[in-house]
Design an enzyme around this catalytic site. Structure first.
Site, mmCIF file in Angstrom:
data_model
loop_
_atom_site.group_PDB
_atom_site.id
_atom_site.type_symbol
_atom_site.label_atom_id
_atom_site.label_comp_id
_atom_site.label_asym_id
_atom_site.label_seq_id
_atom_site.Cartn_x
_atom_site.Cartn_y
_atom_site.Cartn_z
ATOM 1 N N PRO A 88 40.335 39.344 50.158
ATOM 2 C CA PRO A 88 41.478 38.547 50.628
ATOM 3 C C PRO A 88 42.636 39.453 51.048
ATOM 4 O O PRO A 88 43.334 40.013 50.206
ATOM 5 C CB PRO A 88 41.835 37.684 49.406
ATOM 6 C CG PRO A 88 41.318 38.461 48.232
ATOM 7 C CD PRO A 88 40.111 39.204 48.701
ATOM 8 N N ASP B 256 44.124 44.472 49.604
ATOM 9 C CA ASP B 256 43.145 43.595 48.971
ATOM 10 C C ASP B 256 43.808 42.954 47.749
ATOM 11 O O ASP B 256 44.177 43.650 46.793
ATOM 12 C CB ASP B 256 41.917 44.416 48.554
ATOM 13 C CG ASP B 256 40.804 43.581 47.950
ATOM 14 O OD1 ASP B 256 41.034 42.391 47.655
ATOM 15 O OD2 ASP B 256 39.692 44.121 47.759
ATOM 16 N N HIS B 257 43.948 41.624 47.780
ATOM 17 C CA HIS B 257 44.689 40.940 46.724
ATOM 18 C C HIS B 257 43.924 40.888 45.399
ATOM 19 O O HIS B 257 44.492 40.517 44.361
ATOM 20 C CB HIS B 257 45.036 39.508 47.162
ATOM 21 C CG HIS B 257 46.355 39.029 46.650
ATOM 22 N ND1 HIS B 257 46.840 39.360 45.408
ATOM 23 C CD2 HIS B 257 47.307 38.243 47.210
ATOM 24 C CE1 HIS B 257 48.021 38.803 45.220
ATOM 25 N NE2 HIS B 257 48.333 38.119 46.307
ATOM 26 N N ARG B 258 42.657 41.233 45.391
ATOM 27 C CA ARG B 258 41.897 41.180 44.139
ATOM 28 C C ARG B 258 42.382 42.224 43.136
ATOM 29 O O ARG B 258 42.679 41.866 41.985
ATOM 30 C CB ARG B 258 40.397 41.344 44.427
ATOM 31 C CG ARG B 258 39.794 40.183 45.215
ATOM 32 C CD ARG B 258 38.345 40.474 45.602
ATOM 33 N NE ARG B 258 38.219 41.673 46.427
ATOM 34 C CZ ARG B 258 37.058 42.176 46.826
ATOM 35 N NH1 ARG B 258 35.917 41.596 46.471
ATOM 36 N NH2 ARG B 258 37.031 43.250 47.594
ATOM 37 N N VAL C 124 45.148 44.293 43.635
ATOM 38 C CA VAL C 124 46.570 44.635 43.808
ATOM 39 C C VAL C 124 47.374 43.365 44.048
ATOM 40 O O VAL C 124 47.060 42.578 44.952
ATOM 41 C CB VAL C 124 46.772 45.612 44.994
ATOM 42 C CG1 VAL C 124 48.252 45.917 45.178
ATOM 43 C CG2 VAL C 124 45.985 46.896 44.775
#
Length: 446
Positions: free
Chosen positions: A247, A418-420, A422
């Site tokens: 994401p 990458d929102h996973r 960070v």
């Protein structure tokens, strides 16, 4: 004692590789650490070195063939060793289907191969067959890859002069024949056109791959098709996977770079090593990772993996496609060391000589299109990295300084994250730190 040499897994999760060439011929001795063969992965050319002294008893795979990882590629023995009955030896080693190893085309389509053999009255010898099953001419030697490329180009392999051993037709011969065919087609078309016309808008030409050979092109009056190279397929697969699974979110920032350009001029004044703006940007990114260690991470299935050393990837454009070699320990490197490493990587990337280990690792990629005049862009994260920094051109623009309008040099950057692994706050802290370093570049040298 004779033993099997198998295709090594030089790239993580690689299913196959291309045997680009043999460095040692059959019945020729080699010493430990000598290069036996060169193989081509999706992004690099890798030398296979001998672990001990020995001799090549028999090569089982021709040059240019695509081979699955773990498949036999040669029989090697102790120094001076000879084998009288190779078929019996292969059977004892469990390599009974020797012909399937030698000819990957038959392994890919055994039923079609058997049908062709039956129609010709026996095993396919590589020549053409007349009615009644008799060969129309001498046997034509050609590698499996050359035969496939010749079929794609619509050129009978019998019409292609071979430059390999014993007149064997190899990939470069097919590529040269295809290039001649395309040129002849273009000449014929040009002869029928009374005046210049605009080039078709649907032309898509891409380089063939890391071996730096001309692409096999199939052309007609309306378009040009070039088969996907291994590197182009790898880029497509990895970036499509990144967009599907990671994401993305984006942070944009603008930095004054007047001091950065002044520092660069001072460092280059009288120096033999010419430092670029991109070299300083890489150092600033490495320093920001040190100051905000929560960004120096990647996502794994079971955990967020954080690193103590800062390894940065740099995007390098080559005729074959984009590669991202990694600067290891960039936080500990001097600016001149970064410059030297970047130049070395760029030079070897263009000739396909990067090692596989130089393309693995890292948590952040830096990609710079500023030299092309691009002001701002967003990039797709290079998995398994957690982020990629897209750097635009340094441009003079109106800026406000102490309430007054002045002319300053600015540079826009976009951080794709990458929102996973960070969160937004961590990425924002990293961006603020990075911009501060670029605007006060003396801290980069600390």
């Amino acid at each position: 004692m004779a033993r099997i040499l198998r295709m090594p897994e030089v790239a993580a999760n690689a299913a196959e590789a291309v045997l680009q060439g043999w460095s040692v011929t059959e019945n020729s001795p080699f010493a430990a650490s000598d290069v036996i063969a060169t193989i081509e992965t999706e992004k690099a050319v890798v030398d296979v070195e001998a672990e001990a002294d020995g001799v090549i008893v028999k090569t089982l795979v021709p040059e240019g063939a695509a081979v699955e990882v773990g498949d036999p590629i040669a029989v090697i023995g102790d120094p001076g060793e000879k084998v009288d009955n190779l078929d019996a030896l292969l059977a004892d080693m469990g390599v009974a289907a020797a012909e399937a190893v030698k000819d990957p085309e038959r392994r890919e389509a055994p039923d079609a191969a058997r049908t062709a053999e039956q129609a010709a009255g026996g095993p396919d010898t590589g020549g053409t067959a007349r009615s009644g099953g008799h060969a129309a001419g001498p046997r034509i030697f050609a590698s499996p890859l050359a035969r496939r490329l010749a079929r794609q180009a619509g050129i009978p392999v019998e019409e292609i002069p071979g430059s390999g051993p014993n007149g064997r037709v190899v990939r470069k011969d097919v590529e040269a024949a295809a290039a001649r065919k395309a040129a002849e087609a273009a000449d014929r078309e040009a002869a029928t056109i009374p005046s210049p016309t605009p080039a078709p808008t649907n032309v898509a030409v891409r380089a063939h791959g890391p071996a730096l050979a001309p692409a096999v092109v199939v052309a007609d009056r309306t378009h040009t098709d070039t088969p996907h190279s291994r590197i182009r397929r790898a880029i497509a697969a990895r970036l499509a996977e990144s967009k599907r699974t990671a994401p993305h979110f984006y942070l944009r920032g603008t930095a004054r770079v007047d001091k950065l350009l002044d520092l660069r001029r001072q460092l280059n004044d009288g120096g033999t090593t010419k430092i670029s703006v991109n070299d300083l940007v890489l150092k600033a990114a490495a320093r920001a990772h040190t100051l905000v260690p929560a960004m120096n991470v990647i996502w794994t299935q079971d955990a967020i993996r954080q690193f103590t050393s800062v390894d940065l990837a740099m995007a390098v454009a080559t005729p074959q496609g984009l590669v991202t070699p990694v600067l290891r320990g960039a936080d500990r490197m001097t600016v001149t060391a970064v410059t030297a490493t970047v130049k070395d990587y760029a030079d070897r990337a263009k000739t396909g000589r990067l090692r596989q280990d130089e393309l693995e690792g890292g948590t952040l990629t830096v990609t710079n299109l500023g030299m092309y005049g691009t002001e701002e862009f967003a990039a797709i994260i290079n998995p398994p990295h957690a982020a990629i920094l897209a750097v635009g051109a340094a441009r003079q623009e109106p800026v406000v300084e102490d309430g007054e309008l002045k002319v300053g040099t600015t540079m826009r950057v976009t951080l794709s994250v990458d929102h996973r692994p960070v969160d937004g706050v961590v990425a924002a802290e990293w961006m603020r730190t990075f911009l501060a370093l670029v605007e006060n570049p003396v801290q980069i040298l600390a």
